[in-house]
Scaffold this motif. Sequence first.
Motif, PDB file in Angstrom:
ATOM      1  N   LYS A   1     -48.472 -13.983   5.586  1.00  0.00           N
ATOM      2  CA  LYS A   1     -48.719 -12.820   4.728  1.00  0.00           C
ATOM      3  C   LYS A   1     -50.121 -12.279   4.954  1.00  0.00           C
ATOM      4  O   LYS A   1     -50.348 -11.063   4.991  1.00  0.00           O
ATOM      5  CB  LYS A   1     -48.533 -13.228   3.269  1.00  0.00           C
ATOM      6  CG  LYS A   1     -48.694 -12.075   2.297  1.00  0.00           C
ATOM      7  CD  LYS A   1     -48.425 -12.540   0.876  1.00  0.00           C
ATOM      8  CE  LYS A   1     -48.592 -11.359  -0.089  1.00  0.00           C
ATOM      9  NZ  LYS A   1     -48.362 -11.789  -1.509  1.00  0.00           N
ATOM     10  N   TYR A   2     -51.085 -13.209   5.099  1.00  0.00           N
ATOM     11  CA  TYR A   2     -52.464 -12.810   5.368  1.00  0.00           C
ATOM     12  C   TYR A   2     -52.551 -12.016   6.680  1.00  0.00           C
ATOM     13  O   TYR A   2     -53.270 -11.003   6.771  1.00  0.00           O
ATOM     14  CB  TYR A   2     -53.350 -14.048   5.435  1.00  0.00           C
ATOM     15  CG  TYR A   2     -54.780 -13.758   5.852  1.00  0.00           C
ATOM     16  CD1 TYR A   2     -55.697 -13.262   4.927  1.00  0.00           C
ATOM     17  CD2 TYR A   2     -55.189 -13.985   7.164  1.00  0.00           C
ATOM     18  CE1 TYR A   2     -57.005 -12.995   5.320  1.00  0.00           C
ATOM     19  CE2 TYR A   2     -56.481 -13.718   7.554  1.00  0.00           C
ATOM     20  CZ  TYR A   2     -57.392 -13.216   6.642  1.00  0.00           C
ATOM     21  OH  TYR A   2     -58.673 -12.935   7.019  1.00  0.00           O
ATOM     22  N   PHE A   3     -51.820 -12.452   7.674  1.00  0.00           N
ATOM     23  CA  PHE A   3     -51.816 -11.791   8.984  1.00  0.00           C
ATOM     24  C   PHE A   3     -51.327 -10.344   8.874  1.00  0.00           C
ATOM     25  O   PHE A   3     -51.940  -9.419   9.412  1.00  0.00           O
ATOM     26  CB  PHE A   3     -50.933 -12.585   9.950  1.00  0.00           C
ATOM     27  CG  PHE A   3     -50.762 -11.931  11.289  1.00  0.00           C
ATOM     28  CD1 PHE A   3     -51.787 -11.918  12.224  1.00  0.00           C
ATOM     29  CD2 PHE A   3     -49.549 -11.302  11.613  1.00  0.00           C
ATOM     30  CE1 PHE A   3     -51.610 -11.301  13.450  1.00  0.00           C
ATOM     31  CE2 PHE A   3     -49.388 -10.689  12.838  1.00  0.00           C
ATOM     32  CZ  PHE A   3     -50.410 -10.690  13.766  1.00  0.00           C
ATOM     33  N   PHE A   4     -50.206 -10.167   8.145  1.00  0.00           N
ATOM     34  CA  PHE A   4     -49.664  -8.816   7.996  1.00  0.00           C
ATOM     35  C   PHE A   4     -50.572  -7.942   7.133  1.00  0.00           C
ATOM     36  O   PHE A   4     -50.711  -6.737   7.376  1.00  0.00           O
ATOM     37  CB  PHE A   4     -48.260  -8.871   7.400  1.00  0.00           C
ATOM     38  CG  PHE A   4     -47.207  -9.246   8.398  1.00  0.00           C
ATOM     39  CD1 PHE A   4     -46.867  -8.375   9.426  1.00  0.00           C
ATOM     40  CD2 PHE A   4     -46.565 -10.470   8.328  1.00  0.00           C
ATOM     41  CE1 PHE A   4     -45.895  -8.728  10.363  1.00  0.00           C
ATOM     42  CE2 PHE A   4     -45.600 -10.830   9.250  1.00  0.00           C
ATOM     43  CZ  PHE A   4     -45.273  -9.951  10.286  1.00  0.00           C
ATOM     44  N   ASN A   5     -51.220  -8.539   6.138  1.00  0.00           N
ATOM     45  CA  ASN A   5     -52.161  -7.771   5.317  1.00  0.00           C
ATOM     46  C   ASN A   5     -53.343  -7.278   6.146  1.00  0.00           C
ATOM     47  O   ASN A   5     -53.827  -6.158   5.978  1.00  0.00           O
ATOM     48  CB  ASN A   5     -52.660  -8.625   4.149  1.00  0.00           C
ATOM     49  CG  ASN A   5     -51.609  -8.785   3.073  1.00  0.00           C
ATOM     50  OD1 ASN A   5     -50.691  -7.962   2.969  1.00  0.00           O
ATOM     51  ND2 ASN A   5     -51.726  -9.837   2.273  1.00  0.00           N
ATOM     52  N   MET A   6     -53.818  -8.130   7.024  1.00  0.00           N
ATOM     53  CA  MET A   6     -54.928  -7.738   7.903  1.00  0.00           C
ATOM     54  C   MET A   6     -54.513  -6.606   8.832  1.00  0.00           C
ATOM     55  O   MET A   6     -55.288  -5.687   9.111  1.00  0.00           O
ATOM     56  CB  MET A   6     -55.405  -8.936   8.719  1.00  0.00           C
ATOM     57  CG  MET A   6     -56.171  -9.973   7.906  1.00  0.00           C
ATOM     58  SD  MET A   6     -57.666  -9.286   7.148  1.00  0.00           S
ATOM     59  CE  MET A   6     -58.621  -8.878   8.616  1.00  0.00           C
ATOM     60  N   LYS A   7     -53.283  -6.646   9.313  1.00  0.00           N
ATOM     61  CA  LYS A   7     -52.786  -5.565  10.173  1.00  0.00           C
ATOM     62  C   LYS A   7     -52.713  -4.262   9.395  1.00  0.00           C
ATOM     63  O   LYS A   7     -53.039  -3.185   9.910  1.00  0.00           O
ATOM     64  CB  LYS A   7     -51.416  -5.925  10.741  1.00  0.00           C
ATOM     65  CG  LYS A   7     -51.447  -7.047  11.767  1.00  0.00           C
ATOM     66  CD  LYS A   7     -50.091  -7.291  12.395  1.00  0.00           C
ATOM     67  CE  LYS A   7     -49.675  -6.159  13.292  1.00  0.00           C
ATOM     68  NZ  LYS A   7     -48.434  -6.425  14.019  1.00  0.00           N
ATOM     69  N   LYS A   8     -52.298  -4.339   8.141  1.00  0.00           N
ATOM     70  CA  LYS A   8     -52.227  -3.138   7.305  1.00  0.00           C
ATOM     71  C   LYS A   8     -53.616  -2.553   7.075  1.00  0.00           C
ATOM     72  O   LYS A   8     -53.830  -1.341   7.172  1.00  0.00           O
ATOM     73  CB  LYS A   8     -51.571  -3.465   5.970  1.00  0.00           C
ATOM     74  CG  LYS A   8     -50.081  -3.728   6.034  1.00  0.00           C
ATOM     75  CD  LYS A   8     -49.524  -4.049   4.658  1.00  0.00           C
ATOM     76  CE  LYS A   8     -48.027  -4.360   4.724  1.00  0.00           C
ATOM     77  NZ  LYS A   8     -47.496  -4.699   3.377  1.00  0.00           N
TER      78      LYS A   8
ATOM     79  N   ILE B   1     -54.910   1.054   8.270  1.00  0.00           N
ATOM     80  CA  ILE B   1     -55.431   2.032   7.305  1.00  0.00           C
ATOM     81  C   ILE B   1     -56.830   2.487   7.706  1.00  0.00           C
ATOM     82  O   ILE B   1     -57.156   3.673   7.668  1.00  0.00           O
ATOM     83  CB  ILE B   1     -55.432   1.424   5.884  1.00  0.00           C
ATOM     84  CG1 ILE B   1     -53.990   1.250   5.394  1.00  0.00           C
ATOM     85  CG2 ILE B   1     -56.212   2.318   4.920  1.00  0.00           C
ATOM     86  CD1 ILE B   1     -53.886   0.454   4.099  1.00  0.00           C
ATOM     87  N   LEU B   2     -57.676   1.516   8.089  1.00  0.00           N
ATOM     88  CA  LEU B   2     -59.031   1.861   8.521  1.00  0.00           C
ATOM     89  C   LEU B   2     -59.010   2.761   9.752  1.00  0.00           C
ATOM     90  O   LEU B   2     -59.795   3.712   9.868  1.00  0.00           O
ATOM     91  CB  LEU B   2     -59.821   0.587   8.816  1.00  0.00           C
ATOM     92  CG  LEU B   2     -60.224  -0.249   7.600  1.00  0.00           C
ATOM     93  CD1 LEU B   2     -60.890  -1.548   8.049  1.00  0.00           C
ATOM     94  CD2 LEU B   2     -61.153   0.538   6.684  1.00  0.00           C
TER      95      LEU B   2
END
Length: 404
Positions: free
Chosen positions: A2-9, A13-14
């Motif tokens: 989940k952390y991995f996908f959050n970082m990709k998001k 966004i950035l």
Amino acid sequence: MKYFFNMKKVTAILFLLCLFSFSIFNLFSTYIPLNKAISIKKQNTNELIDTIESTMQEEVLGKFYFIEGYGYLQKLLNKQEESNLEIVKDEKGFLHYSYFANGPNPVDELVNNMSVLKNSIKDKEIEVVSLMPPDKYVRGYTQFSKGLPYNYANETADDFLEGMKNIGINTIDFRENLQVSGIPQDELFFKTDHHWKIGTSFWAYTELVKEINKDYGEGLDPDGFYTNLDHYNQITYKHSYLGSIGRRTGSLYSGLDDFTLIYPKFKTDYTYYNINNTEEKKTEGRFEDALISTYSLNMGDIKYSLQADKYFAYLFGNHALAHITNHLQPEGPKVLFIKDSYSVPMASFLSTVCSEVYLVDPRYYKENIIELVNELELDYVFVSFYPPNLTEEFFSFDKTPISH
């Protein structure tokens, strides 16, 4: 996970925020030039679209920082080409425009246009002469790494000059004596530009005077005063010039050239006039006052602007039509150059032994060039295009030319 996908998001966004922010700032920075470009009258829909596209490409915010960054990366990778092999670097570090070719380009239509030009001139005393400036690819000197393209420009030039002989037009091939000119081979051309250096152009002027005297008994500069480089000032601007190819690759990839300005020490008195569509310019005075623009020479570290192109200090660059009057040579010949940019400094130097020099560029002159020739009082018509410019665009003498 989940952390991995959050970082990709977050990263996505950035990235989108950066892209959106850049687009906004870029829009603001291009607003004025874009508004100026689209306000030009008499543009049809296609021309308007081309104008918007070219303006947006030229005015991208921070454009040359991107070019420099990309060029530096290519240098680190030891790449010998850029822009999908449109720009290649030879083994001496000189940049060239190029493309893949299987052989020389056809020249039959160009030869035919030259024949039409010669036969359409009413005054049969006017001599039509085909000049051939050298290509930057110098036979016996220039070498490319294996796999880089060669455009056969010299072979095209050979075929064209053979065609000139077949239709009875005299030729002067500056390639013939280039390697015995006394100029070091690594000083013949700019590394970052497709043009010959100003010193090479001056040498070509001296060769042109010799050939005119030999072939037509003209008797120009009999004591060799005007063709003696010792009678000219030379000012060298070290590491100051980024040519047209270098502006596409960045100076970190191409390096910078020295630029030497050459102008007479002796007394001169000129009137110069040029016109581009509705824009006109007139200057008077000494050679350096009338025929040289000091603007590009005084721009300091500004390398990327077209206005900073020092090669076009002579005659203020390319124009549809230009006219030089030398008030101190009233008995000298009257000549017309149908030319590309190679001939600009050479024609400037030739003006020292002529009474009048006209220059017309088929890319920008919208009228009939043959009609122009017949309107002027001339002794010589020089048709001068360097080998890669042996294309129909430059030989549109009796019809409206195609413009970039």
